[in-house]
Design an enzyme around this catalytic site. Structure first.
Site, mmCIF file in Angstrom:
data_model
loop_
_atom_site.group_PDB
_atom_site.id
_atom_site.type_symbol
_atom_site.label_atom_id
_atom_site.label_comp_id
_atom_site.label_asym_id
_atom_site.label_seq_id
_atom_site.Cartn_x
_atom_site.Cartn_y
_atom_site.Cartn_z
ATOM 1 N N ASN A 1 0.842 -1.198 0.000
ATOM 2 C CA ASN A 1 0.000 0.000 0.000
ATOM 3 C C ASN A 1 0.874 1.243 0.000
ATOM 4 O O ASN A 1 2.100 1.148 -0.076
ATOM 5 C CB ASN A 1 -0.952 -0.016 1.202
ATOM 6 C CG ASN A 1 -0.204 -0.146 2.514
ATOM 7 O OD1 ASN A 1 0.579 0.708 2.895
ATOM 8 N ND2 ASN A 1 -0.434 -1.272 3.207
ATOM 9 N N ALA B 1 0.827 0.966 11.718
ATOM 10 C CA ALA B 1 1.217 0.387 10.428
ATOM 11 C C ALA B 1 -0.007 0.148 9.547
ATOM 12 O O ALA B 1 -1.095 -0.170 10.037
ATOM 13 C CB ALA B 1 1.957 -0.929 10.646
ATOM 14 N N PRO C 1 -3.446 -12.319 9.734
ATOM 15 C CA PRO C 1 -3.855 -12.133 11.133
ATOM 16 C C PRO C 1 -4.086 -10.655 11.442
ATOM 17 O O PRO C 1 -3.452 -9.777 10.840
ATOM 18 C CB PRO C 1 -2.664 -12.682 11.924
ATOM 19 C CG PRO C 1 -1.505 -12.631 10.987
ATOM 20 C CD PRO C 1 -2.075 -12.864 9.617
ATOM 21 N N ASP C 2 -4.987 -10.362 12.355
ATOM 22 C CA ASP C 2 -5.306 -8.998 12.762
ATOM 23 C C ASP C 2 -4.446 -8.657 13.977
ATOM 24 O O ASP C 2 -4.749 -9.051 15.108
ATOM 25 C CB ASP C 2 -6.790 -8.890 13.092
ATOM 26 C CG ASP C 2 -7.242 -7.452 13.303
ATOM 27 O OD1 ASP C 2 -6.471 -6.670 13.893
ATOM 28 O OD2 ASP C 2 -8.361 -7.118 12.874
ATOM 29 N N LEU D 1 -3.796 -5.812 15.554
ATOM 30 C CA LEU D 1 -4.405 -4.922 16.542
ATOM 31 C C LEU D 1 -5.386 -5.683 17.435
ATOM 32 O O LEU D 1 -5.375 -5.538 18.666
ATOM 33 C CB LEU D 1 -5.111 -3.778 15.813
ATOM 34 C CG LEU D 1 -5.521 -2.558 16.632
ATOM 35 C CD1 LEU D 1 -4.311 -1.926 17.296
ATOM 36 C CD2 LEU D 1 -6.222 -1.550 15.732
ATOM 37 N N PHE E 1 -5.361 2.899 14.453
ATOM 38 C CA PHE E 1 -5.528 3.929 13.430
ATOM 39 C C PHE E 1 -6.572 3.444 12.427
ATOM 40 O O PHE E 1 -6.637 2.243 12.125
ATOM 41 C CB PHE E 1 -4.214 4.220 12.714
ATOM 42 C CG PHE E 1 -3.400 5.302 13.351
ATOM 43 C CD1 PHE E 1 -3.245 6.539 12.739
ATOM 44 C CD2 PHE E 1 -2.795 5.092 14.582
ATOM 45 C CE1 PHE E 1 -2.495 7.540 13.332
ATOM 46 C CE2 PHE E 1 -2.045 6.085 15.183
ATOM 47 C CZ PHE E 1 -1.898 7.314 14.554
ATOM 48 N N LYS F 1 -12.743 -4.095 17.927
ATOM 49 C CA LYS F 1 -11.406 -4.575 18.309
ATOM 50 C C LYS F 1 -11.070 -4.292 19.772
ATOM 51 O O LYS F 1 -9.948 -4.548 20.206
ATOM 52 C CB LYS F 1 -10.358 -3.962 17.381
ATOM 53 C CG LYS F 1 -10.584 -4.331 15.920
ATOM 54 C CD LYS F 1 -9.399 -4.011 15.043
ATOM 55 C CE LYS F 1 -9.658 -4.434 13.604
ATOM 56 N NZ LYS F 1 -8.490 -4.271 12.728
#
Length: 406
Positions: A212, A277, A309-310, A312, A327, A345
Site C-alpha cells: 500500500n 502500520a 492475522p489482525d 491490533l 488507526f 477490536k
C-alpha cells in the site's frame, strides 16, 4: 501533557522578512502549553503588526523601552522577571551583533541583558551576510555564552539567492526548544511503547508483492514523540526509507505475519501499543518460487488470497493487554467506521483520518484526524505529522494516567 506547559516564553521579533512567520510560531508555542509575550523591534513592525501578534498570543505586544503601563514604567524589568526563556526569531545580523556586544538601546536588547532566562536565537539573513566573518564571529561569541542557536537552514531566499540564512521552520524551532527543556522527558519515564509503522509487503513471486501507499512517517513521528516524552520505544517497522528516531529500538519486518511475531515477542513488557502500520489484510495463498512470466500464460494469473492475522485485535484481546491505540485510514464515513473499529477490536482509543484528501495522509508530511474513545472525541486540524504525533501522545497520556490512577 503539552511539552512546554506553563513555560513563559518571551518572543523577540526583529526586522527581517521572516517575521511574517511569527504568528505561526506563536500559535505553535501555545499549542505546546507555553504562554507567549511578544516584543517587536522598530524594524519588525515593517513586516508584521502588533495587532496580529496580540490576537494569536493573547497579550499586548511590547515595543517601547519605557512603558507607562508597565511596572515602574520599565517594560524591560517586568518582562525580564516574567520570562523563563527568551527566543529571538527571526534574529537579524544587526540584532545578533548588538546582543553579542552588549548593546542596550531598545527594549529587546535591554531585556536580554536584564534577564537571567536562557536565550535562544533563530538567525535569518541573506546567505552572504550569514557567511560574513563578522557575523560568524558574533555567532561564536554567543555560542560560547551558552546561547542556543536554532538554524539557519539552506534554501532559496526572498532576495533570490540560494544558501544558508533562511530561518528555521516554526515547527523545527518549537521542537528545538522542547528538546532543550529537561521537563519534557518525564511524562512516560519507566513505560514501554510498541509502535508499528509503515506498510507490509506480501510476496506474489520473488519480484512482485502486494502492499500500500504508507510511507511510515506517522508511525516514526509517534515513536520520536514517545521517546522524547521519556518512554522506552520499540518501533516495529515495515519497509520504509526513514531514519530511526533517536533513542528508539527498531525492529525491521516485511510481512504482516513477521510484524505480528515481532510484536508478540515484545508484548509482555508493553504498557502502550499503537498500531499505526498499514498492514496488508490479505496475502497470496501460494507464493510462486520463480518469477511469473507473462509468456507462460496469455491470461493474467489468478491469485488466491487468504486473510492475514489482525495484529491490533490480537494485541487488544491478549491475556494482559496494554493500553491499545489503533488507526483508521478511511475514504468515507470517517467517524462511523472508526467507532465501529474501536468497538469491534476493543481498543481504548482510535485515531481516524480521511486518506482521500489530496495532500494529506499517505506519503504526505501533513494530516488531520479525529481521536476517538468510547466517551470522548478530539479533532486535530491540519498540521504536520510531527506536531500531530505530539498531540496524540499527549491525548494518550491524559487517558492512560487517568485510567491507571483510578
Amino acid at each position: 501533557m503539552a511539552q512546554l506547559q506553563n513555560k513563559h516564553i518571551l518572543l523577540g521579533i526583529t526586522g527581517g522578512i521572516a517575521a511574517y512567520k511569527a504568528p505561526d510560531l506563536v500559535r505553535r508555542l501555545r499549542e505546546q502549553g507555553a504562554e507567549v509575550r511578544v516584543v517587536l523591534t522598530a524594524g519588525a513592525k515593517a513586516f508584521v503588526t502588533p495587532l496580529s501578534l496580540q490576537a494569536v498570543s493573547g497579550f499586548t505586544v511590547s515595543d517601547d523601552l519605557l512603558d507607562p503601563t508597565a511596572e515602574a514604567a520599565m517594560s524591560h524589568i517586568e518582562l525580564a522577571r516574567w520570562a523563563d526563556l527568551i527566543l529571538i526569531a527571526p534574529a537579524t545580523a544587526n540584532t545578533i551583533a548588538r546582543i553579542a556586544h552588549g548593546f542596550a538601546d531598545d527594549l529587546l536588547s535591554t531585556l536580554v541583558l536584564a534577564s537571567k532566562a536562557p536565550l535562544a536565537i533563530a538567525p535569518a539573513m541573506n546567505q552572504q551576510m550569514w557567511a560574513a566573518t563578522a557575523v560568524q564571529e558574533n555567532i561564536e561569541t554567543l555560542l560560547s555564552r551558552g546561547v542556543q542557536m536554532i538554524g539557519p537552514e539552506s534554501g532559496e531566499q526572498a532576495c533570490g539567492d540560494v544558501g544558508y540564512g533562511r530561518m528555521s521552520d516554526p515547527t523545527e524551532i518549537v521542537q528545538a526548544l522542547i528538546k532543550k527543556a529537561p521537563e519534557a522527558k518525564q511524562d512516560w519515564q519507566g513505560k514501554t511503547f510498541i509502535i508499528t509503522a509503515g506498510p507490509t509487503r506480501e510476496a506474489i513471486d520473488p519480484v512482485r508483492y502486494i502492499s500500500n501507499h504508507s510511507s511510515g512517517k506517522m508511525g516514526y513521528a509517534l515513536a520520536e514523540a514517545a521517546a522524547h516524552a521519556g518512554a522506552k520505544v520499540i518501533l516495529v517497522s515495515g519497509p520504509t526509507q526513514l531514519p530511526t528516531p533517536t533513542g528508539v529500538q527498531r525492529v525491521d519486518v516485511e510481512t504482516t505475519e513477521q510484524m505480528l511475531n515481532a510484536v508478540q515477542q515484545q508484548l509482555p513488557n508493553c504498557d502502550v501499543f499503537i498500531g499505526c502500520a498499514a498492514v496488508s489484510d490479505y496475502r497470496v495463498a501460494e507464493v510462486a518460487s520463480q518469477k511469473i512470466k507473462k509468456e507462460q500464460n496469455n491470461q493474467p494469473p489468478q491469485l488466491k488470497l487468504v486473510q492475514n492475522p489482525d495484529i491490533l485485535q490480537q494485541v487488544a484481546s491478549s491475556e494482559k493487554p496494554p493500553f491499545t491505540v489503533g488507526f483508521a485510514a478511511e475514504t468515507e464515513n470517517l467517524k462511523a467506521n472508526a467507532l465501529r473499529k474501536l468497538e469491534r477490536k476493543q481498543l481504548q482509543m482510535i485515531v481516524a483520518n480521511d486518506v482521500s484528501q489530496v495532500g494529506l495522509g499517505f506519503n504526505s508530511d501533513s494530516n488531520n484526524a479525529i481521536i476517538l474513545s468510547k466517551d470522548s472525541e478530539q479533532s486535530l486540524p491540519t498540521m504536520s505529522k510531527h506536531d500531530m504525533a505530539i498531540a496524540i501522545i499527549d491525548a494518550i497520556a491524559k487517558r492512560y494516567f487517568n485510567t491507571t490512577a483510578n
